[in-house]
Design a protein around this motif. Structure first.
Motif, PDB file in Angstrom:
ATOM      1  N   ASP A   1     -13.980 -20.502 -11.551  1.00  0.00           N
ATOM      2  CA  ASP A   1     -14.904 -21.028 -10.128  1.00  0.00           C
ATOM      3  C   ASP A   1     -15.899 -19.730  -9.922  1.00  0.00           C
ATOM      4  O   ASP A   1     -15.659 -18.825 -10.457  1.00  0.00           O
ATOM      5  CB  ASP A   1     -14.101 -21.555  -9.321  1.00  0.00           C
ATOM      6  CG  ASP A   1     -13.153 -20.567  -8.791  1.00  0.00           C
ATOM      7  OD1 ASP A   1     -13.388 -19.173  -8.806  1.00  0.00           O
ATOM      8  OD2 ASP A   1     -12.126 -21.046  -8.074  1.00  0.00           O
ATOM      9  N   ILE A   2     -16.770 -19.942  -8.831  1.00  0.00           N
ATOM     10  CA  ILE A   2     -17.769 -18.895  -8.521  1.00  0.00           C
ATOM     11  C   ILE A   2     -17.023 -17.708  -7.974  1.00  0.00           C
ATOM     12  O   ILE A   2     -17.315 -16.416  -8.030  1.00  0.00           O
ATOM     13  CB  ILE A   2     -18.653 -19.404  -7.450  1.00  0.00           C
ATOM     14  CG1 ILE A   2     -19.779 -18.673  -7.549  1.00  0.00           C
ATOM     15  CG2 ILE A   2     -17.975 -19.795  -6.011  1.00  0.00           C
ATOM     16  CD1 ILE A   2     -20.660 -18.257  -8.677  1.00  0.00           C
ATOM     17  N   ASP A   3     -15.871 -17.835  -7.462  1.00  0.00           N
ATOM     18  CA  ASP A   3     -14.853 -16.826  -7.078  1.00  0.00           C
ATOM     19  C   ASP A   3     -14.577 -15.917  -7.976  1.00  0.00           C
ATOM     20  O   ASP A   3     -14.624 -14.587  -8.083  1.00  0.00           O
ATOM     21  CB  ASP A   3     -13.690 -17.162  -6.004  1.00  0.00           C
ATOM     22  CG  ASP A   3     -14.394 -17.993  -4.693  1.00  0.00           C
ATOM     23  OD1 ASP A   3     -15.463 -17.349  -4.228  1.00  0.00           O
ATOM     24  OD2 ASP A   3     -13.725 -18.916  -4.241  1.00  0.00           O
ATOM     25  N   ASP A   4     -13.981 -16.705  -9.118  1.00  0.00           N
ATOM     26  CA  ASP A   4     -13.572 -15.972 -10.291  1.00  0.00           C
ATOM     27  C   ASP A   4     -14.493 -15.070 -10.862  1.00  0.00           C
ATOM     28  O   ASP A   4     -14.414 -14.017 -11.400  1.00  0.00           O
ATOM     29  CB  ASP A   4     -12.838 -17.139 -11.143  1.00  0.00           C
ATOM     30  CG  ASP A   4     -12.386 -16.290 -12.326  1.00  0.00           C
ATOM     31  OD1 ASP A   4     -11.737 -15.283 -12.549  1.00  0.00           O
ATOM     32  OD2 ASP A   4     -12.345 -17.088 -13.607  1.00  0.00           O
ATOM     33  N   TYR A   5     -15.639 -15.676 -11.052  1.00  0.00           N
ATOM     34  CA  TYR A   5     -16.769 -15.223 -11.799  1.00  0.00           C
ATOM     35  C   TYR A   5     -17.351 -13.890 -10.879  1.00  0.00           C
ATOM     36  O   TYR A   5     -17.484 -12.796 -11.292  1.00  0.00           O
ATOM     37  CB  TYR A   5     -18.124 -16.019 -11.577  1.00  0.00           C
ATOM     38  CG  TYR A   5     -19.745 -15.417 -11.798  1.00  0.00           C
ATOM     39  CD1 TYR A   5     -19.658 -14.807 -13.056  1.00  0.00           C
ATOM     40  CD2 TYR A   5     -20.349 -14.925 -10.816  1.00  0.00           C
ATOM     41  CE1 TYR A   5     -21.058 -14.227 -13.159  1.00  0.00           C
ATOM     42  CE2 TYR A   5     -21.641 -14.365 -10.862  1.00  0.00           C
ATOM     43  CZ  TYR A   5     -21.962 -13.976 -12.263  1.00  0.00           C
ATOM     44  OH  TYR A   5     -22.987 -13.062 -12.418  1.00  0.00           O
ATOM     45  N   HIS A   6     -17.250 -13.977  -9.382  1.00  0.00           N
ATOM     46  CA  HIS A   6     -17.717 -12.762  -8.571  1.00  0.00           C
ATOM     47  C   HIS A   6     -16.572 -11.499  -8.964  1.00  0.00           C
ATOM     48  O   HIS A   6     -16.799 -10.253  -8.841  1.00  0.00           O
ATOM     49  CB  HIS A   6     -17.891 -13.259  -6.966  1.00  0.00           C
ATOM     50  CG  HIS A   6     -19.210 -13.922  -7.020  1.00  0.00           C
ATOM     51  ND1 HIS A   6     -20.277 -13.409  -7.436  1.00  0.00           N
ATOM     52  CD2 HIS A   6     -19.313 -15.010  -6.344  1.00  0.00           C
ATOM     53  CE1 HIS A   6     -21.245 -14.271  -6.886  1.00  0.00           C
ATOM     54  NE2 HIS A   6     -20.965 -15.169  -6.086  1.00  0.00           N
ATOM     55  N   ALA A   7     -15.400 -12.085  -8.938  1.00  0.00           N
ATOM     56  CA  ALA A   7     -14.317 -11.024  -9.034  1.00  0.00           C
ATOM     57  C   ALA A   7     -14.208 -10.163 -10.327  1.00  0.00           C
ATOM     58  O   ALA A   7     -13.726  -9.032 -10.405  1.00  0.00           O
ATOM     59  CB  ALA A   7     -12.895 -11.725  -8.899  1.00  0.00           C
ATOM     60  N   ARG A   8     -14.772 -10.937 -11.428  1.00  0.00           N
ATOM     61  CA  ARG A   8     -14.677 -10.324 -12.883  1.00  0.00           C
ATOM     62  C   ARG A   8     -15.997  -9.751 -13.412  1.00  0.00           C
ATOM     63  O   ARG A   8     -15.628  -9.201 -14.355  1.00  0.00           O
ATOM     64  CB  ARG A   8     -14.031 -11.105 -13.723  1.00  0.00           C
ATOM     65  CG  ARG A   8     -12.529 -11.283 -13.168  1.00  0.00           C
ATOM     66  CD  ARG A   8     -11.570 -12.078 -14.273  1.00  0.00           C
ATOM     67  NE  ARG A   8     -11.936 -13.540 -14.698  1.00  0.00           N
ATOM     68  CZ  ARG A   8     -12.202 -13.747 -15.635  1.00  0.00           C
ATOM     69  NH1 ARG A   8     -12.210 -12.944 -16.880  1.00  0.00           N
ATOM     70  NH2 ARG A   8     -12.541 -15.067 -15.835  1.00  0.00           N
ATOM     71  N   ILE A   9     -17.104 -10.281 -12.910  1.00  0.00           N
ATOM     72  CA  ILE A   9     -18.259 -10.105 -14.048  1.00  0.00           C
ATOM     73  C   ILE A   9     -18.693  -8.639 -13.989  1.00  0.00           C
ATOM     74  O   ILE A   9     -19.064  -8.320 -14.995  1.00  0.00           O
ATOM     75  CB  ILE A   9     -19.427 -10.848 -13.222  1.00  0.00           C
ATOM     76  CG1 ILE A   9     -20.593 -10.795 -14.291  1.00  0.00           C
ATOM     77  CG2 ILE A   9     -19.790 -10.506 -12.017  1.00  0.00           C
ATOM     78  CD1 ILE A   9     -20.273 -11.671 -15.468  1.00  0.00           C
ATOM     79  N   ASP A  10     -18.214  -7.827 -12.795  1.00  0.00           N
ATOM     80  CA  ASP A  10     -18.618  -6.633 -13.040  1.00  0.00           C
ATOM     81  C   ASP A  10     -17.692  -5.661 -13.589  1.00  0.00           C
ATOM     82  O   ASP A  10     -17.535  -4.257 -13.643  1.00  0.00           O
ATOM     83  CB  ASP A  10     -19.081  -5.753 -11.450  1.00  0.00           C
ATOM     84  CG  ASP A  10     -20.448  -6.342 -11.003  1.00  0.00           C
ATOM     85  OD1 ASP A  10     -21.068  -7.039 -12.000  1.00  0.00           O
ATOM     86  OD2 ASP A  10     -20.458  -6.238  -9.895  1.00  0.00           O
ATOM     87  N   ASP A  11     -16.484  -6.298 -13.960  1.00  0.00           N
ATOM     88  CA  ASP A  11     -15.184  -5.402 -14.453  1.00  0.00           C
ATOM     89  C   ASP A  11     -15.522  -4.722 -15.840  1.00  0.00           C
ATOM     90  O   ASP A  11     -16.024  -5.229 -16.788  1.00  0.00           O
ATOM     91  CB  ASP A  11     -14.150  -6.269 -14.626  1.00  0.00           C
ATOM     92  CG  ASP A  11     -12.890  -5.559 -15.061  1.00  0.00           C
ATOM     93  OD1 ASP A  11     -12.895  -4.407 -15.441  1.00  0.00           O
ATOM     94  OD2 ASP A  11     -11.850  -6.167 -15.101  1.00  0.00           O
ATOM     95  N   PRO A  12     -15.580  -3.381 -16.036  1.00  0.00           N
ATOM     96  CA  PRO A  12     -15.881  -2.660 -17.616  1.00  0.00           C
ATOM     97  C   PRO A  12     -15.090  -3.331 -18.368  1.00  0.00           C
ATOM     98  O   PRO A  12     -15.287  -3.210 -19.511  1.00  0.00           O
ATOM     99  CB  PRO A  12     -15.668  -1.314 -17.072  1.00  0.00           C
ATOM    100  CG  PRO A  12     -15.620  -1.363 -15.626  1.00  0.00           C
ATOM    101  CD  PRO A  12     -15.174  -2.316 -15.096  1.00  0.00           C
TER     102      PRO A  12
END
Ligand code: FES
Length: 573
Positions: free
Chosen positions: A412-423
């Protein structure tokens, strides 16, 4: 058929010589109106979406005054009324959650009041479809007036477009190519006048749809909000609606199947927003015209984009108006348009545009030398989207139109925000980003989050586009190889809900295919394990998720489909 000898609807209120008539007239007279305004002349409702929380419509009280001038000049009696206004940039969780609610406000405000004809003042994205849909359900003589786009954004000597510039510059910040100070400095430069977004985003697309459908006078789409010619158009619109009442030119006489087909083709020619798909499907449902997602693909095929405007191209709406605006585009593609439609001025859009000049061929290309070929909205189907998904080819990367890649899934969108910037995120530019649970029920409201920002580790390589798939929508100002509106959505158990990290997904836009390379048996196994997300249990959210239709049907509420007309169930107090 003319209305000339018919008693007007408003006389059911104002024409009565009894206690009810007294009440209807007397309370309105508290605003200083003389007796003769109640004598049987057309009463024109001006449906206004002014709100300081809808900044794109912030000039609408002034615009309404020009409409009133025109109504009085033509012998009508204008009465302005407010309806729910949806500000795209302010409303949470998404303005789209309230489009149908606002349309109900419009419908009941029109039907319940002594109104013979309506002027719809529309601008910011959702204010156009909500007003058109609500008015269509009443089917009175109705004319649209858009607020017009802002002047071109100007930042450090260059044009910057609403939305498109934000997406571009924020990616530059994420990729380390622009400082946050510079980014913030551009805020007041991008939006420097009244009006709606000045790219060919959803607001400008929908204003163009209003004109292409025939629901406005010519030139409605592109005159800048602060250009005096916008006020002139408002005055002419006020004059014209009075005659439309006398001619009984109702919405259903304008919004025919042919009018929708014309609008779909115009949408391709202007590189219009994917949001137009959902809004026009919903509008067609309200007025009783059969229209499907497949019509969009069929009618848009072989249509070229002629307009070099952001987000598909370079220029902005101010340039578009000076180049000739929508009439110049309609003239170019008149050979594929129906000439037998009727627009608000009584003529067809083809007739209205027969001599429309073009002053800048860089902005509006000739039919023989299009800006981009094959630009109609493409409808994809396959085991990942049995009821369809859409992509806007003119805003996508040609090399990615046929692509198979490994899925990187966000639940979901929260999962996206939590992980998209993770190197550590296991992703490269060949992957396919998949976002679930952002459809009509899942978000709820089907937010414009489908154009997911790319992971920084991909951006830093200088890559600017990847294939992205979701059940969300995308801002009309956005761009990229973005598959949207996947239907059925994940939140009701559509196949999108079953995608897992590492699955291979095949996108084939020329073949109109979206395929998940997972066996039917494995999908059935996953389906048994799938758990439906919780749904809201209170208020509008509850009513909405209970009744909203899927994206391929226009995301209207199921009980609002079908025109019900302007008759009031009970006529007196
Ligand atoms: Fe209102 Fe774009 S935010 S038109």
């Amino acid at each position: 058929m003319s209305n000339a000898n018919k008693t007007l609807r408003s006389q059911g209120w104002f024409g009565k010589q009894d206690r009810d008539g007294f009440m209807h007239r007397s309370w309105v007279k508290n605003q200083g109106y003389p007796d003769d305004l109640f004598d049987g002349r057309p009463v024109i409702g001006i449906c206004n979406t002014w709100s300081e929380l809808t900044p794109c419509n912030g000039h609408f009280r002034e615009l309404a005054e020009f409409v009133k001038r025109g109504v009085y000049e033509a012998g009508g009696f204008p009465l302005e009324f407010p309806v729910m206004s949806l500000g795209e940039t302010q409303l949470r969780p998404t303005a789209m959650l309230f489009r149908n609610l606002a349309s109900m406000d419009v419908e009941e405000s029109i039907r319940g009041n002594p109104i013979d004809g309506v002027v719809l003042l529309m601008g910011c994205d959702k204010t156009t479809p909500s007003l058109l849909m609500g008015a269509a359900s009443c089917n009175l003589p109705t004319i649209g007036l858009s607020g017009g786009p802002m002047l071109n954004g100007k930042f450090r000597g260059k044009d910057v477009g609403s939305g498109t510039g934000v997406w571009m510059m924020s990616e530059m910040v994420r990729g380390g190519k622009m400082s946050m100070e510079e980014f913030v400095a551009s805020e007041s430069c991008m939006h420097r006048s009244k009006g709606s977004c000045m790219t060919m985003g959803t607001a400008s697309t929908m204003a163009s749809m209003v004109e292409a459908l025939g629901m406005s006078l010519p030139e409605n789409a592109a005159i800048p909000a602060v250009d005096s010619r916008r006020n002139r158009l408002a005055q002419l619109t006020g004059r014209r609606i009075v005659d439309m009442v006398k001619e009984d030119l109702t919405m259903s006489k304008i919004l025919t199947r042919e009018a929708f087909e014309n609008a779909i083709r115009v949408n391709a020619a202007i590189g219009g927003s994917t949001n137009a798909v959902i809004h026009l499907l919903a509008l067609a449902g309200r007025i009783g015209v059969p229209l499907t997602l497949d019509d969009w693909d069929r009618l848009g095929r072989e249509m070229d984009c002629l307009v070099n405007l952001q987000p598909s191209g370079q220029y902005l709406m101010e340039d578009f108006y000076y180049a000739g605006g929508l009439p110049a585009v309609i003239r170019e593609i008149s050979g594929v348009l129906h000439a037998n439609t009727v627009s608000a001025n009584g003529k067809s859009i083809v007739e209205n545009s027969a001599n429309a000049p073009c002053y800048n061929r860089e902005v509006i290309r000739p039919h023989a030398e299009p800006f981009k070929p094959d630009a109609g909205i493409a409808v994809l189907k396959g085991n990942l989207a049995p009821d369809g998904a859409v992509i806007k080819p003119s805003a996508a990367t040609p090399a990615l139109m046929t692509h198979t890649g490994r899925a990187v899934v966000f639940e979901d969108i929260d999962d996206y925000h939590a992980r998209i910037d993770d190197p550590e995120l296991d992703v490269d530019e060949h992957c396919v980003l998949v976002l679930k649970n952002c459809g009509p029920r899942g978000y709820p409201g089907m937010a414009e989050v489908g154009n997911m920002q790319l992971p920084p580790k991909v951006l830093q390589k200088g890559i600017t586009d990847m294939v992205r798939i979701s059940d969300a929508r995308m801002s009309g100002t956005a761009y990229g190889t973005v598959v949207l509106h996947t239907s059925p959505e994940a939140a009701i158990g559509g196949p999108l809900a079953l995608v897992r990290n590492g699955d291979m997904i095949e996108l084939d836009v020329p073949g109109r295919r979206l395929h998940l390379h997972v066996s039917d048996a494995e999908l059935a196994r996953r389906r048994e394990q799938w758990v439906a997300p919780e749904q809201p249990s209170r208020g509008w959210y509850h009513l909405y998720v209970k009744h909203v239709q899927q994206a391929h049907l226009g995301a209207d509420l199921d009980f609002l489909v079908g025109s019900s007309g302007a008759a009031v169930p009970r006529e007196s107090h």
